[in-house]
Design a protein around this motif. Structure first.
Motif, mmCIF file in Angstrom:
data_model
loop_
_atom_site.group_PDB
_atom_site.id
_atom_site.type_symbol
_atom_site.label_atom_id
_atom_site.label_comp_id
_atom_site.label_asym_id
_atom_site.label_seq_id
_atom_site.Cartn_x
_atom_site.Cartn_y
_atom_site.Cartn_z
ATOM 1 N N ILE A 98 0.838 -1.200 0.000
ATOM 2 C CA ILE A 98 0.000 0.000 0.000
ATOM 3 C C ILE A 98 0.875 1.253 0.000
ATOM 4 C CG2 ILE A 98 -1.883 1.221 1.143
ATOM 5 C CD1 ILE A 98 -2.469 -1.396 2.669
ATOM 6 N N ILE A 99 0.641 2.124 -0.973
ATOM 7 C CA ILE A 99 1.278 3.443 -1.007
ATOM 8 C C ILE A 99 0.181 4.488 -0.816
ATOM 9 C CG2 ILE A 99 2.625 5.089 -2.352
ATOM 10 C CD1 ILE A 99 3.821 2.766 -3.874
ATOM 11 N N THR A 100 0.366 5.376 0.142
ATOM 12 C CA THR A 100 -0.664 6.370 0.469
ATOM 13 C C THR A 100 -0.046 7.762 0.503
ATOM 14 O OG1 THR A 100 -1.833 4.759 1.841
ATOM 15 C CG2 THR A 100 -2.413 7.072 2.136
ATOM 16 N N TYR A 101 -0.707 8.684 -0.175
ATOM 17 C CA TYR A 101 -0.336 10.097 -0.066
ATOM 18 C C TYR A 101 -1.546 10.862 0.469
ATOM 19 C CZ TYR A 101 0.355 14.983 -1.293
ATOM 20 O OH TYR A 101 0.430 16.345 -1.236
ATOM 21 N N LYS A 102 -1.312 11.658 1.515
ATOM 22 C CA LYS A 102 -2.372 12.477 2.086
ATOM 23 C C LYS A 102 -1.908 13.926 2.189
ATOM 24 C CE LYS A 102 -4.723 9.017 4.942
ATOM 25 N NZ LYS A 102 -5.297 8.741 6.282
ATOM 26 N N ASN A 103 -2.848 14.817 1.910
ATOM 27 C CA ASN A 103 -2.596 16.248 2.070
ATOM 28 C C ASN A 103 -3.757 16.832 2.858
ATOM 29 O OD1 ASN A 103 -1.642 18.844 1.883
ATOM 30 N ND2 ASN A 103 -2.316 19.153 -0.230
ATOM 31 N N VAL A 104 -3.463 17.466 3.971
ATOM 32 C CA VAL A 104 -4.480 18.082 4.820
ATOM 33 C C VAL A 104 -4.182 19.569 4.928
ATOM 34 C CG1 VAL A 104 -5.598 18.105 7.072
ATOM 35 C CG2 VAL A 104 -4.718 15.957 6.145
ATOM 36 N N ILE A 105 -5.154 20.394 4.534
ATOM 37 C CA ILE A 105 -5.041 21.844 4.665
ATOM 38 C C ILE A 105 -6.217 22.313 5.516
ATOM 39 C CG2 ILE A 105 -4.984 24.046 3.457
ATOM 40 C CD1 ILE A 105 -3.985 22.575 0.987
ATOM 41 N N GLN A 106 -5.932 23.048 6.553
ATOM 42 C CA GLN A 106 -6.988 23.490 7.455
ATOM 43 C C GLN A 106 -6.668 24.888 7.971
ATOM 44 O OE1 GLN A 106 -9.615 21.380 10.942
ATOM 45 N NE2 GLN A 106 -7.438 21.020 10.947
ATOM 46 N N GLY A 107 -7.674 25.751 7.955
ATOM 47 C CA GLY A 107 -7.461 27.105 8.438
ATOM 48 C C GLY A 107 -8.757 27.787 8.814
ATOM 49 N N THR A 108 -8.692 28.643 9.816
ATOM 50 C CA THR A 108 -9.846 29.414 10.277
ATOM 51 C C THR A 108 -9.446 30.873 10.399
ATOM 52 O OG1 THR A 108 -10.659 27.517 11.531
ATOM 53 C CG2 THR A 108 -11.594 29.652 12.069
ATOM 54 N N GLU A 109 -10.267 31.758 9.844
ATOM 55 C CA GLU A 109 -10.032 33.189 9.964
ATOM 56 C C GLU A 109 -11.378 33.895 10.061
ATOM 57 O OE1 GLU A 109 -8.440 34.977 6.422
ATOM 58 O OE2 GLU A 109 -9.028 33.273 5.198
#
Length: 853
Positions: A802-813
């Motif tokens: 298993i090869i997994t790529y994850k990208n998480v972008i989170q922001g509050t303004e």
């Protein structure tokens, strides 16, 4: 308290007796099928073979021709009770190691057989065949093994439906359970052929010379939506496992040594970017390993253990901006906690997401000094191990034991001078669940459940919940009485808190006309959230639901379902009115396989919401205005290359300009048998909604007297979900999955109020959510972006690369002037985490090593 509880129980049983007496005679007569243990059952026979069977999708071994045939399938859909439109011939062989299934599924148009490649356990848009075993003949527990025309496997466990948080039945089929077995599907000029070899290590059965099992076979022809069974399955009869036939002829087989291990090794490379403050660019790498072990203690009981587990490849949670006073409940994706947990889910006392959830995760933000920055705050604690022991005796007693240990977890806080300190968010914690589940006659059961959470040291409390769950059915399987009850115990240093709850449901669960009446109570001091989930404590609920089901074609429709309900709720303490709701739902399926319907629910009277003011003593309530919500849905034929789902739900309140809309459009396109696309689009606006506000009165420039008031705010909210996905199946063993989800929600406040003692709101305050300089102080602009890209290659049975790529972008303004497209275009300005992982899992079976030796 006990007196009030007795009064409620008395009223409940009076209403229950009234319902039974009021049931129309026609409904009783029409639904009075044979008793559950006397249903019409076919009898089939298995044939022992001594010759080897090659699993190649070609039934050329002589034993297949002499074995007993299972044929003459009967439709469940679309013409219940009618013979299947296509001929199906099934044979069953067995030897000392395997149960063999050979099926010939005739079809005059082999080129029309739908065979889209899917992931394992996903039937998708395919023709498929299944075999089901109830090896203990208890009528409630079983195993299912599926193979699609594209040669994709699936397997499931079957068990009695569990009560959910609202007291309704759910569950019954668990595709999270997995076994290692062999199969081969092959398209021929006469249709298609299935050959299966199911090892005895994959199932459990009694230790006796002559085996007497229940069995059934299922065939689904996707293009015509026909589903048929060898032994009749009737939708108007409650239950599934209890409607299987009998299998005879299996003798002198033994459960083998069931010892299996799946060691793994995983490597991670991470990159964290943050441009919002002082630029941060942190790289990290790690390597870890562990093992899952499965051991058959005897013919009935199995031990499952995971050592230093790794769950980095599970899908990302679909997180939302939560403005409610209740916790959001997310699904469990970790394999160890989804496989074979039907015993532990009895009564809904166990919510596995609690295991490894730091107790003080949300306390970190409340313990910051001026100039402090949270550098890290892990949302999960490292699990050292987890163990399950489960099985069922020959007397029908199911026993389940779950135990797990999570380590200490710390948040890292950096002060204004750049010095780091740690904050303990989770002490060393042990989680334990014990279940005893006894099968009773008429496919009934009763269970005892105990959950315990122990925490190291004296700084935190320990928790225990003892409960029971039951489901009693009559001989005709027409009526059912089910529910659960629990006692919670919280042990603080020097004190103990006790709480009670119960849920009771009486239902006419078979027939075209069905109904259910319920009453549940969750005590003010009841608390099971340390290892369970409870949405609304201190509540009492009474309700009634009834429905009509037309499961056979009539006129322009293949199916019609109509149901309605009402629900009345109070607080448990004090015993005061909380709310009343009523509604109905409709479902229609046309002859052209177009589904549509309409849903409506209404609160015709103002509700007294004791949760929104966020007072721990329930001394105040918010008077929610009466409202009505309604909306249609439409779903086109999934058998076509292009299909879509469309639904709207609009809520209008008895307040000027206050309404909301939930709209969702989900198109899907099947490019070919290998590639499919799906796009989930949601738009959920809210206008002039009102909620509790966390505004600091001092920052508003008001006198300290206002600090004692409960503040509410009126706001507009816009939420957009944009979630495309792609599945690319190279073959039945390798696939690529792409999942993207951008969740954006902005909240703009318009007015603020104080809460009056009668639940109404004061006149608008002078404060409008702005500073003297015009800056918006309370608005929220929240972005969450998840990208999951997974390549999974099953290079050997039970073994994966298993090869997994994850990208998480989170922001509050607080800038709510930006629209959706502006936010989407500037997502990378928010903090983001990139994770690349490689995991190799290898399946080892003791029997294969023994054979080699």
């Amino acid at each position: 308290m006990l007196k009030r509880m007795k009064n409620r129980l008395f009223l409940f049983f009076c209403f229950l007796a009234f319902l039974i007496s009021f049931t129309p005679d026609s409904a009783r007569a029409g639904d009075a099928a044979a008793p559950a243990d006397s249903l019409l059952r076919r009898i089939g026979f298995a044939t022992r073979t001594t010759a080897p069977v090659k699993i190649d999708g070609v039934l050329d071994e002589p034993e297949w021709q002499t074995a007993h045939p299972f044929n003459d399938f009967i439709q469940l859909e679309l013409n219940p009770g009618k013979p299947s439109q296509q001929k199906t011939d099934v044979r069953v062989l067995y030897d000392d190691k395997f149960m063999y299934i050979g099926a010939t599924l005739f079809d005059p148009h082999p080129d029309s057989i739908l065979k889209e490649l899917t992931q394992r356990d996903n039937i998708g848009n395919d023709d498929y065949f299944a075999v089901f075993f109830d090896t203990y003949k208890d009528g409630v527990n079983g195993f299912g093994f599926f193979v699609t025309a594209a040669d994709v496997q699936g397997d499931a466990k079957y068990y009695p439906p569990q009560g959910d948080d609202n007291g309704n039945g759910n569950g019954g089929e668990d595709f999270n359970w997995s076994a290692v077995w062999r199969s081969k599907a092959r398209i021929t000029d006469k249709g298609w052929v299935i050959e299966m070899a199911i090892p005895y290590s994959a199932i459990r059965f009694p230790k006796v010379k002559d085996q007497h099992w229940r069995i059934n076979f299922m065939r689904s022809i996707r293009r015509s939506r026909e589903k048929s069974f060898w032994n009749l399955v009737d939708k108007n009869i409650n239950g599934f496992v209890n409607q299987w036939g009998d299998l005879e002829g299996v003798q002198n087989i033994q459960s083998p040594v069931r010892l299996q291990a799946t060691p793994f090794i995983a490597t991670y490379l991470t990159d964290y970017h943050d441009k919002t403050a002082a630029p941060v660019n942190q790289w990290g790498k790690s390597i870890t390993g562990g093992m899952d072990v499965k051991y058959g203690i005897n013919d009935a009981f199995t031990l499952d253990m995971t050592l230093i587990p790794d769950f980095g490849q599970v899908p990302s949670d679909p997180k939302v901006l939560n403005l409610t006073p209740f916790e959001v409940k997310y699904d469990e994706y970790r394999p160890f906690f989804t496989e074979g947990v039907e015993l532990f889910n009895k009564g809904s006392f166990f919510y596995s997401r609690r295991v490894g959830q730091p107790l003080h995760y949300y306390d970190v933000a409340n313990n910051l000094n001026t100039g402090d920055t949270i550098m890290s705050n892990p949302s999960t604690a490292q699990l050292y191990n987890a163990t399950k022991i489960s099985g069922r005796t020959s007397g029908g007693l199911g026993i389940g034991l779950f135990n797990a240990t999570a380590g200490q977890t710390y948040a890292v806080i950096r002060d204004a001078e750049g010095k780091d300190r740690t904050y303990l968010t989770n002490p060393l914690t042990n989680y334990n669940v014990l279940v005893l589940d006894q099968n009773l006659k008429n496919n009934s059961y009763i269970s005892l459940i105990n959950t315990t959470v122990w925490r190291e040291g004296n700084a935190d409390y320990n928790a225990n919940v003892t409960g029971t769950a039951w489901d009693f059915k009559d001989k005709k399987n027409l009526y059912t009485f089910n529910g659960n009850a629990g006692l919670s115990q919280l042990y603080y240093p020097g004190s103990t808190s006790l709480g009670l709850k119960y849920q009771m449901n009486f239902a006419k669960a078979s027939g075209k006309y069905q109904y259910q009446v319920w009453n549940w109570l969750i005590g003010r001091d009841y608390q099971q959230s340390d290892l369970g989930y409870e949405r609304a404590p201190n509540s009492v609920d009474y309700g009634f639901w009834n429905g009509y089901f037309m499961n056979e074609p009539h006129g322009a429709f293949n199916q019609v379902r109509v149901n309605g309900y009402f629900d009345y709720s109070t607080l448990q303490q004090p015993n005061v009115y909380s709310g009343f709701e009523t509604g109905f739902n409709t479902f229609f399926l046309t002859k052209k396989l177009i589904a549509f319907g309409l849903s409506m629910n209404a609160s015709p009277f103002a509700q007294h919401d004791y949760y929104e003011p966020r007072t721990s003593d329930y001394s105040r309530f918010f008077l929610r205005p009466a409202s009505v919500a309604f909306g249609p849905f439409l779903s086109t034929d999934y058998g076509k290359p292009f299909a879509f789902d469309l639904q709207f739900f609009n809520r209008i309140h008895d307040a000027p300009g206050r309404d909301g809309l939930d709209a969702e459009f989900t198109p899907r396109y099947r490019l070919n048998d290998h590639v499919s696309l799906k796009w989930d689009l949601q738009y959920n606006p809210r206008f002039n909604y009102v909620r509790y506000s966390t505004v600091d009165a001092a920052s508003m420039g008001y006198t300290p007297a206002l600090d004692n008031e409960i503040l509410f705010g009126k706001y507009d909210q816009s939420t957009v979900v944009n979630a495309p996905s792609l599945d690319w199946k190279f073959n039945s063993s390798a696939f690529l999955t792409f999942r993207l989800r951008h969740y954006w929600s902005k909240v703009r406040y318009k007015e603020f109020y104080t809460l009056n003692p009668d639940g109404t709101l004061s006149a608008p305050l002078a404060y409008r959510g702005e500073s003297p300089q015009g800056a918006r102080l309370n608005d929220i602009n929240y972005n969450l972006f998840n990208l999951d890209l997974v390549f999974d290659w099953r290079f050997s049975p039970g073994s994966d690369f298993i090869i997994t790529y994850k990208n998480v972008i989170q922001g509050t303004e607080g800038d709510t002037q930006k629209d959706y497209f502006f936010n989407a275009g500037r997502l990378t300005d928010n903090p983001q985490l990139h994770t690349l992982s490689l995991k190799v899992v290898y399946f080892l079976d003791y029997l294969s090593f023994k054979k080699r030796g």
